[in-house]
Design a protein around this motif. Structure first.
Motif, PDB file in Angstrom:
ATOM      1  N   LEU A   1      -8.464   2.821  -5.605  1.00  0.00           N
ATOM      2  CA  LEU A   1      -9.021   4.156  -5.458  1.00  0.00           C
ATOM      3  C   LEU A   1      -8.233   4.930  -4.418  1.00  0.00           C
ATOM      4  CD1 LEU A   1     -11.337   6.234  -5.993  1.00  0.00           C
ATOM      5  CD2 LEU A   1     -12.568   5.121  -4.106  1.00  0.00           C
ATOM      6  N   TRP A   2      -7.782   6.133  -4.824  1.00  0.00           N
ATOM      7  CA  TRP A   2      -7.078   7.015  -3.899  1.00  0.00           C
ATOM      8  C   TRP A   2      -8.041   8.085  -3.388  1.00  0.00           C
ATOM      9  CZ3 TRP A   2      -2.437   6.023  -1.973  1.00  0.00           C
ATOM     10  CH2 TRP A   2      -1.620   5.120  -2.666  1.00  0.00           C
ATOM     11  N   VAL A   3      -7.958   8.358  -2.095  1.00  0.00           N
ATOM     12  CA  VAL A   3      -8.818   9.348  -1.457  1.00  0.00           C
ATOM     13  C   VAL A   3      -7.933  10.380  -0.768  1.00  0.00           C
ATOM     14  CG1 VAL A   3     -10.672   9.753   0.210  1.00  0.00           C
ATOM     15  CG2 VAL A   3     -10.575   7.586  -1.069  1.00  0.00           C
ATOM     16  N   ALA A   4      -8.058  11.650  -1.183  1.00  0.00           N
ATOM     17  CA  ALA A   4      -7.358  12.752  -0.536  1.00  0.00           C
ATOM     18  C   ALA A   4      -8.364  13.526   0.305  1.00  0.00           C
ATOM     19  CB  ALA A   4      -6.718  13.671  -1.568  1.00  0.00           C
ATOM     20  N   LEU A   5      -8.001  13.844   1.556  1.00  0.00           N
ATOM     21  CA  LEU A   5      -8.893  14.531   2.488  1.00  0.00           C
ATOM     22  C   LEU A   5      -8.166  15.733   3.094  1.00  0.00           C
ATOM     23  CD1 LEU A   5     -10.281  11.369   4.321  1.00  0.00           C
ATOM     24  CD2 LEU A   5     -11.435  12.681   2.534  1.00  0.00           C
ATOM     25  N   ARG A   6      -8.919  16.823   3.310  1.00  0.00           N
ATOM     26  CA  ARG A   6      -8.344  18.033   3.913  1.00  0.00           C
ATOM     27  C   ARG A   6      -9.025  18.276   5.261  1.00  0.00           C
ATOM     28  NH1 ARG A   6      -7.273  22.869   0.054  1.00  0.00           N
ATOM     29  NH2 ARG A   6      -5.475  21.514  -0.299  1.00  0.00           N
ATOM     30  N   TRP A   7      -8.225  18.481   6.311  1.00  0.00           N
ATOM     31  CA  TRP A   7      -8.719  18.550   7.686  1.00  0.00           C
ATOM     32  C   TRP A   7      -8.269  19.839   8.376  1.00  0.00           C
ATOM     33  CZ3 TRP A   7     -11.634  14.291   8.996  1.00  0.00           C
ATOM     34  CH2 TRP A   7     -11.434  13.126   8.226  1.00  0.00           C
ATOM     35  N   SER A   8      -8.932  20.121   9.500  1.00  0.00           N
ATOM     36  CA  SER A   8      -8.448  21.111  10.463  1.00  0.00           C
ATOM     37  C   SER A   8      -8.922  20.687  11.839  1.00  0.00           C
ATOM     38  CB  SER A   8      -8.953  22.515  10.127  1.00  0.00           C
ATOM     39  OG  SER A   8     -10.356  22.609  10.353  1.00  0.00           O
ATOM     40  N   THR A   9      -8.244  21.180  12.877  1.00  0.00           N
ATOM     41  CA  THR A   9      -8.609  20.817  14.245  1.00  0.00           C
ATOM     42  C   THR A   9      -8.822  22.073  15.082  1.00  0.00           C
ATOM     43  OG1 THR A   9      -6.274  20.650  14.855  1.00  0.00           O
ATOM     44  CG2 THR A   9      -7.376  18.630  14.187  1.00  0.00           C
TER      45      THR A   9
ATOM     46  N   HIS B   1      -5.082   8.432   1.210  1.00  0.00           N
ATOM     47  CA  HIS B   1      -5.416   7.080   1.642  1.00  0.00           C
ATOM     48  C   HIS B   1      -5.787   6.225   0.422  1.00  0.00           C
ATOM     49  CE1 HIS B   1      -5.695   8.999   5.588  1.00  0.00           C
ATOM     50  NE2 HIS B   1      -6.447   9.915   4.998  1.00  0.00           N
ATOM     51  N   LEU B   2      -5.515   4.939   0.544  1.00  0.00           N
ATOM     52  CA  LEU B   2      -5.762   3.990  -0.540  1.00  0.00           C
ATOM     53  C   LEU B   2      -6.932   3.081  -0.188  1.00  0.00           C
ATOM     54  CD1 LEU B   2      -4.830   2.677  -3.240  1.00  0.00           C
ATOM     55  CD2 LEU B   2      -3.410   1.163  -1.846  1.00  0.00           C
ATOM     56  N   VAL B   3      -7.865   2.933  -1.126  1.00  0.00           N
ATOM     57  CA  VAL B   3      -8.974   1.991  -0.995  1.00  0.00           C
ATOM     58  C   VAL B   3      -8.736   0.874  -2.002  1.00  0.00           C
ATOM     59  CG1 VAL B   3     -11.456   1.632  -1.247  1.00  0.00           C
ATOM     60  CG2 VAL B   3     -10.596   3.746  -0.217  1.00  0.00           C
ATOM     61  N   GLU B   4      -8.405  -0.315  -1.484  1.00  0.00           N
ATOM     62  CA  GLU B   4      -8.159  -1.466  -2.350  1.00  0.00           C
ATOM     63  C   GLU B   4      -9.506  -2.068  -2.760  1.00  0.00           C
ATOM     64  OE1 GLU B   4      -5.402  -2.594  -3.508  1.00  0.00           O
ATOM     65  OE2 GLU B   4      -3.736  -2.111  -2.163  1.00  0.00           O
ATOM     66  N   LEU B   5      -9.884  -1.920  -4.005  1.00  0.00           N
ATOM     67  CA  LEU B   5     -11.168  -2.453  -4.469  1.00  0.00           C
ATOM     68  C   LEU B   5     -11.108  -3.979  -4.502  1.00  0.00           C
ATOM     69  CD1 LEU B   5     -11.945  -0.018  -7.413  1.00  0.00           C
ATOM     70  CD2 LEU B   5     -12.777   0.091  -5.059  1.00  0.00           C
ATOM     71  N   PRO B   6     -12.016  -4.655  -3.832  1.00  0.00           N
ATOM     72  CA  PRO B   6     -12.013  -6.124  -3.858  1.00  0.00           C
ATOM     73  C   PRO B   6     -12.144  -6.655  -5.280  1.00  0.00           C
ATOM     74  CG  PRO B   6     -13.496  -5.295  -2.143  1.00  0.00           C
ATOM     75  CD  PRO B   6     -13.100  -4.121  -2.975  1.00  0.00           C
ATOM     76  N   VAL B   7     -11.404  -7.705  -5.582  1.00  0.00           N
ATOM     77  CA  VAL B   7     -11.407  -8.244  -6.952  1.00  0.00           C
ATOM     78  C   VAL B   7     -12.771  -8.830  -7.306  1.00  0.00           C
ATOM     79  CG1 VAL B   7      -8.944  -8.693  -6.971  1.00  0.00           C
ATOM     80  CG2 VAL B   7     -10.488 -10.422  -6.056  1.00  0.00           C
ATOM     81  N   GLU B   8     -13.536  -9.260  -6.292  1.00  0.00           N
ATOM     82  CA  GLU B   8     -14.839  -9.863  -6.570  1.00  0.00           C
ATOM     83  C   GLU B   8     -15.951  -8.822  -6.635  1.00  0.00           C
ATOM     84  OE1 GLU B   8     -14.237  -9.767  -2.133  1.00  0.00           O
ATOM     85  OE2 GLU B   8     -13.052 -10.288  -3.918  1.00  0.00           O
ATOM     86  N   LEU B   9     -15.607  -7.533  -6.585  1.00  0.00           N
ATOM     87  CA  LEU B   9     -16.618  -6.482  -6.596  1.00  0.00           C
ATOM     88  C   LEU B   9     -17.341  -6.453  -7.943  1.00  0.00           C
ATOM     89  CD1 LEU B   9     -17.394  -4.441  -4.391  1.00  0.00           C
ATOM     90  CD2 LEU B   9     -16.046  -2.733  -5.627  1.00  0.00           C
TER      91      LEU B   9
ATOM     92  N   TYR C   1       0.831  -1.203   0.000  1.00  0.00           N
ATOM     93  CA  TYR C   1       0.000   0.000   0.000  1.00  0.00           C
ATOM     94  C   TYR C   1       0.868   1.258   0.000  1.00  0.00           C
ATOM     95  CZ  TYR C   1      -2.246   3.850   2.529  1.00  0.00           C
ATOM     96  OH  TYR C   1      -2.669   5.079   2.928  1.00  0.00           O
ATOM     97  N   GLU C   2       1.917   1.275   0.814  1.00  0.00           N
ATOM     98  CA  GLU C   2       2.750   2.467   0.901  1.00  0.00           C
ATOM     99  C   GLU C   2       3.541   2.697  -0.388  1.00  0.00           C
ATOM    100  OE1 GLU C   2       4.308   0.818   4.513  1.00  0.00           O
ATOM    101  OE2 GLU C   2       3.928   2.702   5.537  1.00  0.00           O
ATOM    102  N   THR C   3       4.011   1.609  -1.006  1.00  0.00           N
ATOM    103  CA  THR C   3       4.742   1.760  -2.249  1.00  0.00           C
ATOM    104  C   THR C   3       3.825   2.216  -3.373  1.00  0.00           C
ATOM    105  OG1 THR C   3       6.200  -0.010  -1.520  1.00  0.00           O
ATOM    106  CG2 THR C   3       6.320   0.604  -3.834  1.00  0.00           C
ATOM    107  N   GLU C   4       2.586   1.755  -3.365  1.00  0.00           N
ATOM    108  CA  GLU C   4       1.662   2.148  -4.429  1.00  0.00           C
ATOM    109  C   GLU C   4       1.391   3.649  -4.407  1.00  0.00           C
ATOM    110  OE1 GLU C   4      -2.715   0.803  -6.088  1.00  0.00           O
ATOM    111  OE2 GLU C   4      -1.374  -0.641  -5.157  1.00  0.00           O
ATOM    112  N   ARG C   5       1.523   4.276  -3.239  1.00  0.00           N
ATOM    113  CA  ARG C   5       1.418   5.731  -3.187  1.00  0.00           C
ATOM    114  C   ARG C   5       2.506   6.367  -4.043  1.00  0.00           C
ATOM    115  NH1 ARG C   5      -0.576   7.591   2.079  1.00  0.00           N
ATOM    116  NH2 ARG C   5       1.307   8.831   2.374  1.00  0.00           N
ATOM    117  N   LEU C   6       3.672   5.734  -4.057  1.00  0.00           N
ATOM    118  CA  LEU C   6       4.770   6.253  -4.861  1.00  0.00           C
ATOM    119  C   LEU C   6       4.503   6.076  -6.350  1.00  0.00           C
ATOM    120  CD1 LEU C   6       8.443   5.576  -3.695  1.00  0.00           C
ATOM    121  CD2 LEU C   6       7.585   7.445  -5.065  1.00  0.00           C
ATOM    122  N   THR C   7       3.936   4.939  -6.730  1.00  0.00           N
ATOM    123  CA  THR C   7       3.685   4.705  -8.154  1.00  0.00           C
ATOM    124  C   THR C   7       2.703   5.728  -8.709  1.00  0.00           C
ATOM    125  OG1 THR C   7       1.881   3.145  -7.715  1.00  0.00           O
ATOM    126  CG2 THR C   7       4.098   2.241  -7.841  1.00  0.00           C
TER     127      THR C   7
END
Length: 769
Positions: A661-669, A720-728, A577-583
Motif C-alpha cells: 500500500l502506497w500512501v501520499a500525504l500533503r503537508w505544510s508548516t 510512503h510504503l506500507v508493507e502489508l504483512p503476509v499473514e494479514l 522499499y526505495e526501489t519499489e517506489r520506482l516500480t
C-alpha cells in the motif's frame, strides 16, 4: 654491546679474488630469484580476483583512462577529490592492451609495488656496498642490507595489500627510491646521464601522489648536509694552543662551486619534467590545496580547538605502527595489525639507533632524513582511518633499509658473532674429518672462506624471510580473503556483478538501465560495455516522477527500461522499499514484461515506455484537514496499490493481499518551525490491535530537507510504503497516523482533539461487496 663496523673488519670478512667474486654473483642471483618468486606469488598471483572486484577509487582511475584513450588529456584529474595523472596514463596503456578488465586497472600499480622491492635491493647495495672511510668495497654488507630490506618488504602483509590495490601511491616509493639510487650512483661517479635520469624520476614524483610534495624537502635537507664534512679537525691557534673547527668558509664556497653544476643538472631536468603539473597548480591553487585541506590535522573539525594536541596524538599514533599498532582500514591492512611484526620492529629500531649513532655517514643521514620527511604526510593528516599506512608509503624504502642495517648490527653483536664463528669452525672440522666428502678439498666451499659469517647470517635471515612469506601468503589468501567476503560492501562487488550481467544482455541501444543508488560507482562505468546507457537515480526524494522524466526524456526513441532492484543483503546500501517506489512509477509509463533474478539484485523490464502519458498519483488527493499543536498541518492524502489509485466513494478502501500500500500525504508548516518531524503509519484490525507500524522521516522533494528547513506554508507532498504483512487476514482495518519530533520522539497532537493518533483511512482487505 655492538661492535663498530670498521673498514678493516669488513675487508677481512669479504675476502678477495675470483672465488669471492663468484660467491657474490651466486649470492646476488639467489637473492634476485627469491625476490622474483616472492613478488610473483604475493603481488601478482590472482590479481584480478583479490581484492574482490574493483573499489570505487580504482574504477575512477579506469574511467579517466577511458577518457584519455578518447583524446581527453590532462595532467591532473579533478574528479573524486582530485588525482595526479601518472596512474591514469598507466591504466590507459594497460586498458588499450588488455581491454576494460580488473587486471588492466591493477597491473600498473602491482608492477610498481613489485619494482620497488628490486630497487630497494639495488639501493641498499649502492649505499652500503662501499666504505666511505677506507674507500674499500664492502659487498657483503651491501648485499645483506639490501637483501634483508628488500626481502622483508616483499613479504610485508600491509604493503602487499596496498600493492595489490590500484592506489596511485604505489608509484611514489618506486620513483623516489629509483631517483635516490640513480642520484647516489651518478653523483659519486660523476656520470651526467645518471644524474639526469635521477632528475627525470624526481620530476615524475608530482604526478604520483599528494605525499610526493614533501620529496623536495628531502632533497634539500640531504643536499645541504653533504656540503659539510661533519667531522671536527684539530688546528693550531696563534698562541700555540690546539682548537677545533668544522669547516673553513673558503672550502665551503669551493665545494658549492664544485657541486653546483651537478645540482643544476638534477634540478633542471626535474623542473622541466614537472613543469606541466606545476603550471597547472599555479593556475588552479584550489586544486592543490583541496584534498590536503580536507584531511589536515590542524583542521578545526579534526583538532577540536587543540592543534598541538591533535598533532602530538597523530605523531604518536603513527610511531606505534612500527610494531605496536596498525592501520584499521581493511583495504590497506588486516585491521589493527602493525606494519612491522615484532622481529621487523626490533631490527628497525636497532637500525635507526645505529644510523643515529653513526649519523656522520652520509648513507645513514640519508635514511634518517628520508624516514622523517616522508612520515610527515601521515603525521600532518588525519581522517576516520587512523593511523594511515598509505600516507606514509613514501618512507617505506627507508624503513626497510633501516631494518637491513639492524640485521647487520645484530651480527656485529659480539656473542652472536662468536656463536656464528664457532658454528662455522665445527662445520669445517667435520668436513676435514671426512675426506671422502664430495666437497673435501674444494676451494669453493663457503665454510673455508673468511666471508662465512655474513653468508651464515644471510642464510638465517633468508630462512626468517621465507617463514614470514609463508605466513603472509596464508594470512592474505586465506584469512584476509575470508574477511574480504565479509567486506564486500566496502568493495561494492554487486556493481561489478551488475556490469557482467549488463554486458551479457543484448539490450538495444534504444533501451536504458535505471540503477537506484545514492551515488554513481565508477567501477561499473569502467566495466560497462553495453550499448544501452545506464543512469543512476537517487530515490531518497519524493518527487520520483520528475526524477524519471528528467532522466529518460533526454534519450531519443526510448523503447524499454531495465530497472535494477537491489536485494537488501547485496551490500548496495539500498532498501527494496526505495526501489519499489520506482516500480510504481515505471508501471505508469510502460508495460511490465517480467523480472530476472541474480544473486545481488533482480532486473525488472518495462516496454512501450511513453513519458508523455500523464501520471496523476499526486493530482487526486482526498481532502483532509488536520492541524497539530506544534506547527505542522496535514491537508490531503491518497492511497494506491500497484499502478492504481484506490477509490473511496464508500468511505472505505479495498486492498489486495498481493500488493503493498502506497500512501501520499500533503503537508505544510508554520513560520519559524525548527522541528524535524517523522511520521508513524499504523494499521489496526477491527478489534483495535496494531498489526503493522512503519516510521518515516518527512523530507521535501526539491532538496531532501527535513521539516525544519521547509518554507512557511509551503505545500509538500511525501510518499510512503506500507508493507502489508503476509499473514494479514481478510477483514476491516484502520490506517492511523502519528506525527512526532524526530529527535525527542515526542508526538504532536491534533488541535481541538488533543490526541496524537489520527485515523486517515478505513480499509478492507479482500474483494469489494
Amino acid at each position: 654491546m655492538t661492535e663498530t663496523i670498521s673498514s678493516g673488519q669488513i675487508a677481512k670478512e669479504t675476502g678477495t679474488g675470483k672465488d669471492q667474486r663468484l660467491r657474490l654473483v651466486w649470492a646476488t642471483g639467489a637473492i634476485l630469484v627469491a625476490l622474483t618468486l616472492a613478488v610473483v606469488l604475493l603481488r601478482l598471483q590472482r590479481l584480478s580476483e583479490l581484492p574482490p572486484r574493483l573499489y570505487n577509487d580504482e574504477g575512477a582511475h579506469g574511467v579517466d583512462a577511458l577518457h584519455v584513450l578518447q583524446g581527453e588529456h590532462a595532467v591532473y584529474f579533478t574528479e573524486n577529490n582530485g588525482r595526479e595523472g601518472l596512474i591514469v596514463y598507466a591504466v590507459a596503456l594497460t586498458t588499450s592492451l588488455l581491454g576494460t578488465t580488473v587486471l588492466a586497472v591493477r597491473l600498473p600499480t602491482a608492477l610498481a609495488s613489485a619494482g620497488t622491492v628490486f630497487v630497494v635491493f639495488w639501493l641498499g647495495w649502492l649505499l652500503y656496498g662501499r666504505d666511505d672511510d677506507s674507500q674499500q668495497d664492502t659487498p657483503w654488507l651491501g648485499l645483506l642490507v639490501g637483501g634483508a630490506g628488500a626481502g622483508l618488504l616483499a613479504v610485508s602483509f600491509g604493503l602487499m595489500v596496498i600493492g595489490r590495490t590500484a592506489y596511485r601511491a604505489n608509484f611514489l616509493p618506486l620513483l623516489l627510491s629509483l631517483c635516490i639510487a640513480l642520484l647516489w650512483w651518478g653523483w659519486r661517479q660523476r656520470v651526467w646521464w645518471r644524474v639526469a635520469l635521477a632528475g627525470l624520476c624526481a620530476g615524475l614524483l608530482p604526478y604520483t601522489y599528494i605525499a610526493a610534495r614533501f620529496a623536495p624537502l628531502l632533497f634539500l635537507f640531504f643536499g645541504l648536509s653533504l656540503l659539510f664534512p661533519w667531522r671536527w679537525r684539530k688546528y693550531a691557534t696563534e698562541d700555540g694552543e690546539l682548537g677545533t673547527v668544522a669547516y673553513h668558509s673558503t672550502r665551503l664556497l669551493s665545494r658549492i662551486r664544485h657541486e653546483l653544476p651537478w645540482a643544476g643538472l638534477f634540478v633542471g631536468v626535474a623542473a622541466l619534467v614537472a613543469a606541466p603539473i606545476l603550471v597547472y597548480f599555479a593556475l588552479h591553487p584550489e586544486d592543490f590545496l583541496y584534498r590536503s585541506g580536507q584531511i589536515s590535522v590542524f583542521r578545526r573539525g579534526t583538532s577540536q580547538g587543540d592543534p598541538l594536541g591533535a598533532l602530538l596524538d597523530n605523531v604518536w599514533g603513527h610511531l606505534l605502527i612500527f610494531g605496536f599498532g596498525g592501520d584499521p582500514n581493511p583495504r590497506q591492512n588486516l585491521p589493527g595489525q602493525p606494519l612491522l611484526n615484532p622481529m621487523e620492529a626490533f631490527f628497525f629500531w636497532l637500525g635507526a639507533g645505529i644510523s643515529l649513532w653513526h649519523w656522520r655517514r652520509p648513507q645513514n643521514r640519508l635514511l634518517l632524513s628520508w624516514l622523517v620527511v616522508m612520515l610527515l604526510p601521515a603525521m600532518l593528516s588525519r581522517d576516520h582511518n587512523f593511523p594511515n599506512s598509505l600516507r606514509m608509503i613514501g618512507a617505506v624504502p627507508a624503513i626497510y633499509l633501516l631494518i637491513g642495517i639492524g640485521v647487520w648490527g645484530t651480527v656485529r653483536f659480539r656473542p652472536l658473532s662468536r656463536l656464528i664463528r664457532a658454528t662455522v669452525t665445527l662445520l669445517r672440522l667435520n668436513r676435514l674429518k671426512n675426506p671422502a666428502s664430495p666437497t673435501a678439498g674444494n676451494s669453493y666451499i663457503w665454510v673455508n672462506d673468511a666471508a662465512s659469517a655474513p653468508v651464515a647470517l644471510g642464510l638465517v635471515v633468508g630462512g626468517l624471510i621465507l617463514v614470514q612469506g609463508v605466513l603472509t601468503y596464508r594470512t592474505y589468501f586465506v584469512k584476509w580473503a575470508d574477511v574480504a567476503t565479509g567486506i564486500e560492501q566496502l568493495y561494492s562487488t554487486q556493481w561489478q556483478e551488475l556490469s557482467q550481467v549488463v554486458n551479457a544482455r543484448t539490450a538495444p541501444a534504444e533501451s536504458a538501465y535505471l540503477i537506484p543508488s545514492y551515488t554513481w560507482h565508477h567501477s561499473f562505468e569502467y566495466l560497462d560495455q553495453n550499448a544501452a546507457p545506464a543512469h543512476v537515480v537517487y530515490l531518497g526524494r519524493p518527487n520520483l516522477s520528475e526524477e524519471i522524466v528528467s532522466t529518460l526524456s533526454a534519450m531519443e526513441n526510448l523503447s524499454a527500461v531495465n530497472l535494477v532492484d537491489w536485494h537488501d543483503d547485496s551490500g548496495a546500501n539500498w532498501s527494496h522499499y526505495e526501489t519499489e517506489r520506482l516500480t510504481v512509477l515505471l508501471g505508469k509509463y510502460g508495460r511490465y514484461l517480467g523480472s530476472d533474478e541474480y544473486p545481488a539484485f533482480r532486473m525488472h523490464t518495462y516496454a512501450d515506455v511513453d513519458l508523455a502519458r500523464p501520471w496523476a498519483f499526486f493530482d487526486d488527493l482526498e481532502t483532509l484537514s488536520v492541524h497539530y499543536d506544534r506547527g505542522i498541518g496535514l491537508h490531503g492524502f491518497a492511497l494506491a496499490q500497484g499502478e492504481e489509485q484506490l477509490a473511496s466513494q464508500q468511505q472505505k478502501f479495498y486492498l489486495k493481499q498481493s500488493h503493498s500500500l502506497w500512501v501520499a500525504l500533503r503537508w505544510s508548516t508554520a513560520p519559524g518551525l525548527e522541528i524535524d518531524y517523522s511520521i508513524s503509519l499504523r494499521l489496526h484490525d477491527a478489534e483495535g490491535k496494531r498489526v503493522y507500524q512503519g516510521d518515516h522521516v518527512l523530507f521535501r522533494s526539491t532538496d531532501h530537507a527535513p521539516t525544519g528547513g521547509w518554507t512557511a506554508e509551503e505545500e509538500v507532498d511525501t510518499l510512503h510504503l506500507v508493507e502489508l504483512p503476509v499473514e494479514l487476514l481478510p477483514g476491516d482495518y484502520e490506517l492511523r497516523l502519528v506525527v512526532y519530533d524526530f529527535e525527542s520522539l515526542q508526538p504532536t497532537v491534533e488541535l481541538g482533539v488533543w490526541e496524537p493518533e489520527k485515523t486517515i483511512a478505513r480499509l478492507h482487505l479482500g474483494e469489494a461487496n
